[in-house]
Design a protein around this motif. Structure first.
Motif, PDB file in Angstrom:
ATOM      1  N   GLU A 185      -4.633  49.445   4.331  1.00  0.00           N
ATOM      2  CA  GLU A 185      -4.880  48.737   5.665  1.00  0.00           C
ATOM      3  C   GLU A 185      -5.868  47.178   5.544  1.00  0.00           C
ATOM      4  OE1 GLU A 185      -4.792  52.266   5.242  1.00  0.00           O
ATOM      5  OE2 GLU A 185      -3.353  51.678   6.825  1.00  0.00           O
ATOM      6  N   LEU A 186      -5.826  47.017   4.024  1.00  0.00           N
ATOM      7  CA  LEU A 186      -6.475  45.684   3.648  1.00  0.00           C
ATOM      8  C   LEU A 186      -5.404  44.909   3.589  1.00  0.00           C
ATOM      9  CD1 LEU A 186      -9.289  46.778   1.229  1.00  0.00           C
ATOM     10  CD2 LEU A 186      -9.785  45.751   3.518  1.00  0.00           C
ATOM     11  N   GLY A 187      -4.048  45.204   3.542  1.00  0.00           N
ATOM     12  CA  GLY A 187      -2.995  44.511   3.253  1.00  0.00           C
ATOM     13  C   GLY A 187      -2.977  44.493   1.636  1.00  0.00           C
ATOM     14  N   ALA A 188      -3.493  45.091   1.044  1.00  0.00           N
ATOM     15  CA  ALA A 188      -3.646  44.793  -0.488  1.00  0.00           C
ATOM     16  C   ALA A 188      -2.323  45.283  -1.101  1.00  0.00           C
ATOM     17  CB  ALA A 188      -4.698  45.693  -1.254  1.00  0.00           C
ATOM     18  N   THR A 189      -1.824  44.776  -2.379  1.00  0.00           N
ATOM     19  CA  THR A 189      -0.498  45.151  -2.982  1.00  0.00           C
ATOM     20  C   THR A 189      -0.827  46.665  -3.499  1.00  0.00           C
ATOM     21  OG1 THR A 189      -0.128  42.899  -3.551  1.00  0.00           O
ATOM     22  CG2 THR A 189       0.781  44.656  -4.848  1.00  0.00           C
ATOM     23  N   THR A 190      -2.003  46.717  -3.995  1.00  0.00           N
ATOM     24  CA  THR A 190      -2.537  48.228  -4.348  1.00  0.00           C
ATOM     25  C   THR A 190      -3.838  48.260  -4.722  1.00  0.00           C
ATOM     26  OG1 THR A 190      -2.045  50.156  -5.696  1.00  0.00           O
ATOM     27  CG2 THR A 190      -2.011  48.225  -6.928  1.00  0.00           C
ATOM     28  N   SER A 191      -4.657  49.338  -5.001  1.00  0.00           N
ATOM     29  CA  SER A 191      -6.166  49.438  -5.227  1.00  0.00           C
ATOM     30  C   SER A 191      -5.912  50.389  -6.506  1.00  0.00           C
ATOM     31  CB  SER A 191      -6.909  49.975  -4.270  1.00  0.00           C
ATOM     32  OG  SER A 191      -6.724  49.151  -3.090  1.00  0.00           O
ATOM     33  N   ILE A 192      -7.028  50.248  -7.515  1.00  0.00           N
ATOM     34  CA  ILE A 192      -6.982  51.090  -8.626  1.00  0.00           C
ATOM     35  C   ILE A 192      -8.651  51.368  -9.034  1.00  0.00           C
ATOM     36  CG2 ILE A 192      -6.567  49.233 -10.262  1.00  0.00           C
ATOM     37  CD1 ILE A 192      -4.663  51.098 -11.770  1.00  0.00           C
ATOM     38  N   PHE A 193      -8.728  52.752  -9.623  1.00  0.00           N
ATOM     39  CA  PHE A 193      -9.855  52.967 -10.063  1.00  0.00           C
ATOM     40  C   PHE A 193      -9.638  53.045 -11.824  1.00  0.00           C
ATOM     41  CE2 PHE A 193     -11.432  54.045  -6.268  1.00  0.00           C
ATOM     42  CZ  PHE A 193     -12.965  53.996  -6.094  1.00  0.00           C
ATOM     43  N   PRO A 194     -10.639  52.835 -12.605  1.00  0.00           N
ATOM     44  CA  PRO A 194     -10.433  53.461 -14.022  1.00  0.00           C
ATOM     45  C   PRO A 194      -9.910  54.776 -14.141  1.00  0.00           C
ATOM     46  CG  PRO A 194     -12.594  52.352 -13.611  1.00  0.00           C
ATOM     47  CD  PRO A 194     -11.965  52.611 -12.358  1.00  0.00           C
ATOM     48  N   SER A 195      -9.542  55.353 -15.110  1.00  0.00           N
ATOM     49  CA  SER A 195      -9.139  56.658 -15.673  1.00  0.00           C
ATOM     50  C   SER A 195     -10.128  56.948 -16.613  1.00  0.00           C
ATOM     51  CB  SER A 195      -7.920  56.751 -15.847  1.00  0.00           C
ATOM     52  OG  SER A 195      -7.342  58.091 -16.642  1.00  0.00           O
ATOM     53  N   ASP A 196     -11.142  57.824 -16.138  1.00  0.00           N
ATOM     54  CA  ASP A 196     -12.305  58.345 -17.017  1.00  0.00           C
ATOM     55  C   ASP A 196     -12.454  59.572 -17.187  1.00  0.00           C
ATOM     56  OD1 ASP A 196     -12.871  58.734 -14.581  1.00  0.00           O
ATOM     57  OD2 ASP A 196     -14.638  57.455 -14.112  1.00  0.00           O
ATOM     58  N   GLU A 197     -13.515  60.078 -17.604  1.00  0.00           N
ATOM     59  CA  GLU A 197     -13.985  61.707 -17.572  1.00  0.00           C
ATOM     60  C   GLU A 197     -13.688  62.233 -16.456  1.00  0.00           C
ATOM     61  OE1 GLU A 197     -15.455  64.102 -19.700  1.00  0.00           O
ATOM     62  OE2 GLU A 197     -14.206  62.515 -20.878  1.00  0.00           O
ATOM     63  N   VAL A 198     -14.069  61.570 -15.135  1.00  0.00           N
ATOM     64  CA  VAL A 198     -13.952  62.288 -13.763  1.00  0.00           C
ATOM     65  C   VAL A 198     -12.387  62.697 -13.658  1.00  0.00           C
ATOM     66  CG1 VAL A 198     -14.080  61.890 -11.411  1.00  0.00           C
ATOM     67  CG2 VAL A 198     -15.822  60.904 -12.786  1.00  0.00           C
ATOM     68  N   THR A 199     -11.572  61.553 -14.106  1.00  0.00           N
ATOM     69  CA  THR A 199     -10.036  61.721 -13.946  1.00  0.00           C
ATOM     70  C   THR A 199      -9.583  62.898 -14.800  1.00  0.00           C
ATOM     71  OG1 THR A 199     -10.122  59.383 -13.883  1.00  0.00           O
ATOM     72  CG2 THR A 199      -7.950  60.240 -13.835  1.00  0.00           C
ATOM     73  N   TYR A 200     -10.097  62.831 -16.047  1.00  0.00           N
ATOM     74  CA  TYR A 200      -9.696  63.847 -17.017  1.00  0.00           C
ATOM     75  C   TYR A 200     -10.250  65.239 -16.314  1.00  0.00           C
ATOM     76  CZ  TYR A 200      -9.833  66.944 -21.121  1.00  0.00           C
ATOM     77  OH  TYR A 200      -9.429  68.211 -21.824  1.00  0.00           O
ATOM     78  N   GLU A 201     -11.300  65.463 -15.895  1.00  0.00           N
ATOM     79  CA  GLU A 201     -11.854  66.859 -15.194  1.00  0.00           C
ATOM     80  C   GLU A 201     -10.789  67.192 -14.116  1.00  0.00           C
ATOM     81  OE1 GLU A 201     -13.785  68.872 -16.643  1.00  0.00           O
ATOM     82  OE2 GLU A 201     -14.435  67.343 -17.866  1.00  0.00           O
ATOM     83  N   PHE A 202     -10.379  65.979 -13.298  1.00  0.00           N
ATOM     84  CA  PHE A 202      -9.423  66.356 -12.088  1.00  0.00           C
ATOM     85  C   PHE A 202      -8.102  66.798 -12.628  1.00  0.00           C
ATOM     86  CE2 PHE A 202      -5.836  65.110  -9.280  1.00  0.00           C
ATOM     87  CZ  PHE A 202      -6.330  65.826  -8.156  1.00  0.00           C
ATOM     88  N   LEU A 203      -7.697  66.161 -13.911  1.00  0.00           N
ATOM     89  CA  LEU A 203      -6.024  66.564 -14.256  1.00  0.00           C
ATOM     90  C   LEU A 203      -6.496  68.033 -15.058  1.00  0.00           C
ATOM     91  CD1 LEU A 203      -5.133  63.073 -15.477  1.00  0.00           C
ATOM     92  CD2 LEU A 203      -4.092  64.393 -13.686  1.00  0.00           C
ATOM     93  N   LYS A 204      -7.402  68.159 -15.621  1.00  0.00           N
ATOM     94  CA  LYS A 204      -7.625  69.374 -16.343  1.00  0.00           C
ATOM     95  C   LYS A 204      -7.659  70.448 -15.360  1.00  0.00           C
ATOM     96  CE  LYS A 204     -10.397  71.649 -19.748  1.00  0.00           C
ATOM     97  NZ  LYS A 204     -11.999  71.676 -19.431  1.00  0.00           N
ATOM     98  N   ALA A 205      -8.343  70.407 -14.298  1.00  0.00           N
ATOM     99  CA  ALA A 205      -8.172  71.314 -13.024  1.00  0.00           C
ATOM    100  C   ALA A 205      -6.994  71.656 -12.705  1.00  0.00           C
ATOM    101  CB  ALA A 205      -9.322  70.989 -12.155  1.00  0.00           C
ATOM    102  N   GLN A 206      -6.144  70.570 -12.714  1.00  0.00           N
ATOM    103  CA  GLN A 206      -4.919  70.693 -12.247  1.00  0.00           C
ATOM    104  C   GLN A 206      -3.794  71.227 -13.335  1.00  0.00           C
ATOM    105  OE1 GLN A 206      -3.519  70.479  -9.216  1.00  0.00           O
ATOM    106  NE2 GLN A 206      -5.319  69.186  -7.893  1.00  0.00           N
TER     107      GLN A 206
END
Ligand code: MIC
Ligand code: SF4
Length: 641
Positions: free
Chosen positions: A216-237
């Motif tokens: 909605e901002l018209g941005a090409t994309t937005s991105i977060f770092p991939s960290d512990e939180v990302t790891y926990e999410f992927l692990k839970a998946q």
């Protein structure tokens, strides 16, 4: 000089050009996704390219938009897409399995990889550190065939998050806060990269709410770092093997900086009819609410719907309110069913919808006349809900649920203590609604079944020396693709039939446009700033192409739509002096003299108004490749050579 996360991923995937801001780059694409409203066209184009098997690491076809089946059209399209998927090496997510972005985040997204999708909210996957971009169907088809995806190397904005959200303030309020600051054009030509200690306090689904609405901002994309939180999410998946740590270098350089203290973010809402028309709830006041819709790729995660269920538990939806809830995926839906939260929602009087886009794209649940509808979605463009006068407010799930109980827009802080929903350590995994592609050996035998509504798509002719045509339509600023090519239950089934869908082109602005354009045979459209914001639907270029539109002349364009115009061979032209917009009227006869030569040799483009006798200069910033595509009359002609 170090790199940020986006630059690190770009550098790894660069196939053409250099990472110089404003210059064209080509990227190798690891994954693609399509949905059914843009998918049929993308796969017809893929077929036309004659590639037998996709060359990506993973391509997924989702069915989530056109799930109302009021005639044969949508079901035929679903069948067509499923055959194509089976034959060409694409994974197929069946209707009912959920919204493409939510399912992709759960089951397929991978940090550090590139993804393009024929849907503007593909950047949702930026929540797990993917470089994910929305694109036109033809660009996705080319990527499936192993071709690069070309973009202008964006500037990078760093948004530094500090502190911690104070519930019931949630991720939606953060992105609305950013929309208020930057507006719907604030992200054009930019990537938004999130950083700061505040990010550790946000779960992957919360991050995905924020990256989702970067569109909605018209941005090409937005991105977060991939960290512990990302790891926990992927692990839970059950996907910890897909984890890759990605952080910016300490000396990474950014083009702009924005600081946000999460503690200071308040519950807010986007008022009709634009996602950046953001006000605090107290500024809006306690308006009476007729309808509340919870769901969409922005706010339908397990975290969001568990929060909603907690709020609704043991209470009853206000008698004057219709509350609907559409879980984002079968996974979310099933987990709510198993843990009883679904029952809390049903008990309270919520109308439970299937896991799909549903009301977000006007597929049912249109509000009553002049009705006020609070939605956890990402777009509130005029008419998108299916009614002309619906008053749509975009809010967080917390605000939506509490207001549904109160019958009026209510600050969720009045609710008292909000439960903190912990991320599950294991999500419920059952991919039985995702059909893998058939083996290469069996692929030849797969028959492609098509319905009578699937019509060939229009292809342009190579560019003419000069173009003389009338202005068949003049529109204002911030024209959305929902204006150009409306969606909704009646029109969406025609997405595979350009001659039929073009009868609705621009009817939101002027019901006579299709007839006038056809009578004129050729025409120009004049627009203001940010023309074509919103969806990635290439129908907003293909229908004008079918109606004889040769060029769009406006003050500025939204990124994906501009590329879709080029891909269709329609020339995207901008006024060098924005004042010239005022000098042209609908009906004027215009001439682009020597346009072919100007495009070919990067010469100044002059527009003559044969009605007023005035001339003005136009701009068309093109890469070498863009030039060739326009000269060839579109990407397909160019690709075929
Ligand atoms: C939308 O939200 O407008 C859509 C429907 O998802 C579109 C895609 C389409 O028009 O099919 C998008 O965002 O790209
Ligand atoms: Fe579907 Fe709405 Fe998301 Fe578009 S914005 S993908 S219509 S849920």
């Amino acid at each position: 000089m170090g790199y940020g996360i986006a630059e690190k991923i770009i550098k790894k995937h660069l196939t053409y050009g250099e990472m110089v801001k404003g210059k064209e780059i080509g990227l190798k694409i690891d994954q693609t996704l399509t949905q059914d409203a843009t998918g049929t066209m993308a796969y017809l184009q893929f077929e036309a390219m004659g590639v037998s098997r996709v060359k990506t690491e993973r391509s997924v076809a989702y069915i989530d938009h056109n799930t109302l089946q009021t005639g044969f059209e949508n079901a035929d399209d679903h069948r067509f897409i499923s055959c194509i998927a089976k034959k060409h090496g694409i994974w197929f997510s069946r209707p009912g399995n959920g919204i493409c972005h939510q399912v992709h985040l759960e089951r397929f997204g991978q940090p550090g990889k590139t993804l393009i999708g024929s849907d503007s909210h593909t950047p949702t996957a930026g929540g797990i550190g993917m470089l994910a971009m929305g694109a036109g169907g033809l660009d996705v088809a080319v990527a499936m065939g192993g071709g690069a995806y070309y973009i202008t190397m964006p500037k990078i904005i760093k948004i530094n998050l500090s502190g911690k959200l104070v519930p019931p303030v949630s991720a939606k309020d953060v992105i609305l806060h950013i929309l208020k600051a930057l507006s719907v054009k604030g992200g054009v030509g930019k990537i938004i990269e999130y950083a700061g200690e505040g990010i550790q306090t946000l779960s992957v689904p919360e991050r995905a709410t924020i990256t989702n609405m970067g569109a909605e901002l018209g941005a090409t994309t937005s991105i977060f770092p991939s960290d512990e939180v990302t790891y926990e999410f992927l692990k839970a998946q059950g996907r910890e093997d897909d984890y890759l740590r990605i952080f910016p270098d300490n000396d990474a350089v950014y083009d702009e900086h924005i600081e946000i203290n999460l503690e200071k973010v308040e519950p807010i809402a986007a008022c009709p009819h634009s996602p950046d028309n953001v006000k605090t709830l107290s500024e809006i006041g306690d308006i009476k609410v007729d309808q509340v819709c919870i769901g969409s790729c922005t706010n339908s995660s397990y975290r969001d719907l568990m929060t909603v269920a907690h709020i609704l538990k043991g209470r009853t939806v206000h008698p004057d309110v219709s509350l609907s809830i559409a879980p984002g995926s079968k996974q979310v839906f099933n987990m709510l069913a198993k843990n009883g939260a679904l029952s809390d929602c049903i008990d309270a009087g919520a109308r439970i919808l299937e896991s799909a886009c549903g009301p977000c794209i006007g597929m049912g649940q249109s509000p009553n006349s002049g009705g006020v509808s609070l939605r956890t979605f990402n777009r509130n463009f005029e008419g998108r809900s299916g009614t002309k006068d619906g008053q749509i407010y975009l809010v967080s799930p917390e605000t939506a649920a509490i207001s549904a109980l109160a019958g009026k827009l209510t600050d969720p802080r009045e609710f008292g203590n909000m439960p903190i929903i912990k991320q599950p350590s294991a999500y419920l995994i059952n991919d039985n609604m995702i059909t893998p592609p058939s083996d290469e050996s069996e692929a030849a035998a797969v028959e492609i079944l098509r319905g009578p509504n699937i019509k060939p798509f229009p292809v342009n002719l190579p560019l003419n020396e000069d173009i003389k045509a009338n202005v068949v339509l003049k529109v204002g600023d911030n024209i959305t693709t929902d204006h150009i090519m409306p969606a909704g239950a009646k029109i969406l089934p025609l997405r595979s039939n350009i001659p039929a869908i073009s009868e609705y082109c621009f009817t939101a602005c002027d019901p006579d446009f299709p007839k006038r354009a056809k009578e004129a045979k050729f025409g120009f459209i004049i627009g203001g700033v940010n023309y074509g914001q919103g969806s990635s639907r290439e129908h907003a270029a293909l229908a004008p192409l079918y109606l004889g539109i040769k060029a769009i002349i406006c003050t500025s364009f939204a990124r994906i739509h501009r590329q879709n115009l080029i891909n269709s061979g329609i020339i995207p032209l901008e006024f060098k002096n924005p004042e010239n917009y005022n000098e042209i009227r609908q009906g004027d006869l215009l001439e682009l003299n020597n346009i072919k030569d100007a495009i070919k040799n990067d010469k100044p483009i002059m527009l003559s108004n044969l009605k007023t006798g005035k001339t003005c200069e136009l701009l068309c910033d093109l890469s070498e490749r863009g030039r060739k595509i326009l000269l060839a009359g579109g990407l397909l002609n160019y690709t075929k050579g």
